[in-house]
Design a protein around this motif. Structure first.
Motif, PDB file in Angstrom:
ATOM      1  N   ALA A 177       1.114  -0.938  -0.154  1.00 14.43           N
ATOM      2  CA  ALA A 177      -0.163   0.084   0.075  1.00 14.43           C
ATOM      3  C   ALA A 177       0.842   1.525  -0.100  1.00 14.43           C
ATOM      4  O   ALA A 177       2.193   1.440   0.453  1.00 14.43           O
ATOM      5  N   ARG A 178       0.241   2.451  -0.392  1.00 16.38           N
ATOM      6  CA  ARG A 178       0.984   3.726  -0.452  1.00 16.38           C
ATOM      7  C   ARG A 178      -0.074   4.655   0.013  1.00 16.38           C
ATOM      8  O   ARG A 178      -1.260   4.489   0.054  1.00 16.38           O
ATOM      9  N   CYS A 179       0.629   5.790   0.671  1.00 13.27           N
ATOM     10  CA  CYS A 179      -0.373   6.959   0.932  1.00 13.27           C
ATOM     11  C   CYS A 179       0.429   8.191   0.654  1.00 13.27           C
ATOM     12  O   CYS A 179       1.753   8.254   0.342  1.00 13.27           O
ATOM     13  N   ARG A 180      -0.380   9.266   0.073  1.00 14.88           N
ATOM     14  CA  ARG A 180       0.055  10.533  -0.482  1.00 14.88           C
ATOM     15  C   ARG A 180       0.897  11.166   0.554  1.00 14.88           C
ATOM     16  O   ARG A 180       2.097  11.915   0.538  1.00 14.88           O
ATOM     17  N   GLN A 181       0.378  11.322   1.941  1.00  8.67           N
ATOM     18  CA  GLN A 181       1.035  12.021   3.127  1.00  8.67           C
ATOM     19  C   GLN A 181       1.380  11.075   3.895  1.00  8.67           C
ATOM     20  O   GLN A 181       0.959  10.027   4.113  1.00  8.67           O
ATOM     21  N   ARG A 182       2.671  11.503   4.563  1.00  5.38           N
ATOM     22  CA  ARG A 182       3.200  10.777   5.316  1.00  5.38           C
ATOM     23  C   ARG A 182       2.402  10.324   6.715  1.00  5.38           C
ATOM     24  O   ARG A 182       1.729  11.090   7.440  1.00  5.38           O
ATOM     25  N   THR A 183       2.345   8.957   6.992  1.00  4.97           N
ATOM     26  CA  THR A 183       1.253   8.411   7.929  1.00  4.97           C
ATOM     27  C   THR A 183       1.972   7.754   9.002  1.00  4.97           C
ATOM     28  O   THR A 183       2.834   6.739   8.703  1.00  4.97           O
ATOM     29  N   ASP A 184       1.439   7.682  10.063  1.00  8.13           N
ATOM     30  CA  ASP A 184       1.991   6.724  11.237  1.00  8.13           C
ATOM     31  C   ASP A 184       1.176   5.238  11.125  1.00  8.13           C
ATOM     32  O   ASP A 184       0.366   5.128  11.240  1.00  8.13           O
ATOM     33  N   LEU A 185       2.277   4.260  10.676  1.00 11.70           N
ATOM     34  CA  LEU A 185       1.677   3.162  10.200  1.00 11.70           C
ATOM     35  C   LEU A 185       2.311   2.169  11.551  1.00 11.70           C
ATOM     36  O   LEU A 185       2.463   0.910  10.952  1.00 11.70           O
ATOM     37  N   ARG A 186       2.630   2.685  12.566  1.00 13.03           N
ATOM     38  CA  ARG A 186       3.422   1.696  13.421  1.00 13.03           C
ATOM     39  C   ARG A 186       2.400   0.534  13.833  1.00 13.03           C
ATOM     40  O   ARG A 186       2.926  -0.695  13.928  1.00 13.03           O
ATOM     41  N   ALA A 187       1.161   0.995  14.035  1.00 14.04           N
ATOM     42  CA  ALA A 187       0.302  -0.039  14.593  1.00 14.04           C
ATOM     43  C   ALA A 187       0.018  -1.252  13.619  1.00 14.04           C
ATOM     44  O   ALA A 187       0.088  -2.397  13.744  1.00 14.04           O
ATOM     45  N   LEU A 188      -0.111  -0.901  12.220  1.00 12.40           N
ATOM     46  CA  LEU A 188      -0.114  -1.753  11.132  1.00 12.40           C
ATOM     47  C   LEU A 188       1.053  -2.547  10.977  1.00 12.40           C
ATOM     48  O   LEU A 188       1.179  -3.885  10.761  1.00 12.40           O
ATOM     49  N   VAL A 189       2.353  -2.045  11.219  1.00  6.37           N
ATOM     50  CA  VAL A 189       3.647  -2.753  11.047  1.00  6.37           C
ATOM     51  C   VAL A 189       3.869  -3.643  12.134  1.00  6.37           C
ATOM     52  O   VAL A 189       3.958  -4.729  11.929  1.00  6.37           O
ATOM     53  N   GLU A 190       3.390  -3.180  13.230  1.00  5.57           N
ATOM     54  CA  GLU A 190       3.678  -4.270  14.377  1.00  5.57           C
ATOM     55  C   GLU A 190       2.480  -5.477  14.139  1.00  5.57           C
ATOM     56  O   GLU A 190       2.772  -6.485  14.475  1.00  5.57           O
TER      57      GLU A 190
END
Length: 200
Positions: A138-151
């Motif tokens: 997945a990609r996102c246009r603006q920087r997003t906090d994906l720590r929960a998803l990665v974890e």
């Protein structure tokens, strides 16, 4: 034409990833999820390539693939670029790809040979990035906090599969992006039939 070089994982390996992320897609509506039919592992991005260079490029890529052995790899874990806390790209990682039992690089060596071969054929941007084997989800246009998803995906571990073929891929951009494999070569293939002398 817009080209890149990639590995195309088997359907069984991709199905495991699809199952692992199926329940997470709705929780992350800010992400643009890559369609499953476009999933691949990039070895080298070549950009716009003049059609007149294609013959020489194919010879160089065949040679690069032949210099390396097919390897067993597996998708495992997850991460984000440039970081999980400020991400533009979410990916699933790979294991069994850093080094063999003697510490020699595996897919990183193949990626380096592919990139060097393309440059010798007059193709490529001349920019060398450290190879980090992954499959973009997945990609996102603006920087997003994906720590929960990665974890949440950190424990993912897929079945092993054999990386045995290098594909030269053409990408068609527009309303509906699609990729086409226009040539392929076995990793560890036999080049004795080739008429172009190996002068590298």
């Amino acid at each position: 034409m817009r080209l890149f070089v990639a590995l195309l994982p088997p359907e069984e390996a991709l199905a495991e990833i699809a199952q692992a992320v199926r329940g997470r897609r709705g929780e992350w509506s800010e992400l643009r999820w890559v369609p499953e039919e476009l999933w691949h592992v990039t070895l080298a991005f070549l950009g716009e390539v003049d059609e007149g260079l294609l013959g020489g490029l194919e010879v160089r890529l065949a040679r690069a693939a032949a210099r390396h052995a097919a390897v067993e790899v597996a998708f495992a874990g997850a991460g984000a670029f440039p970081s999980a806390g400020r991400a533009n790209v979410f990916w699933v990682g790979m294991r069994g790809v850093v080094a063999d039992e003697r510490g020699r690089p595996l897919l990183s060596g193949l990626a380096g040979s592919v990139t060097a071969g393309a440059e010798k054929a007059g193709v490529g941007r001349g920019e060398r990035r450290r190879f980090h084997p992954h499959l973009t989800l997945a990609r996102c246009r603006q920087r997003t906090d994906l720590r929960a998803l990665v974890e949440g995906m950190s424990g993912f571990a897929g079945r092993p599969w054999r990386a045995g073929t290098v594909h030269l891929m053409r990408s068609y951009l527009g309303r509906s992006v699609r990729y086409e494999s226009i040539a392929q070569w076995p990793i560890g293939g036999d080049l004795r039939d080739r008429t172009v002398a190996d002068a590298d």
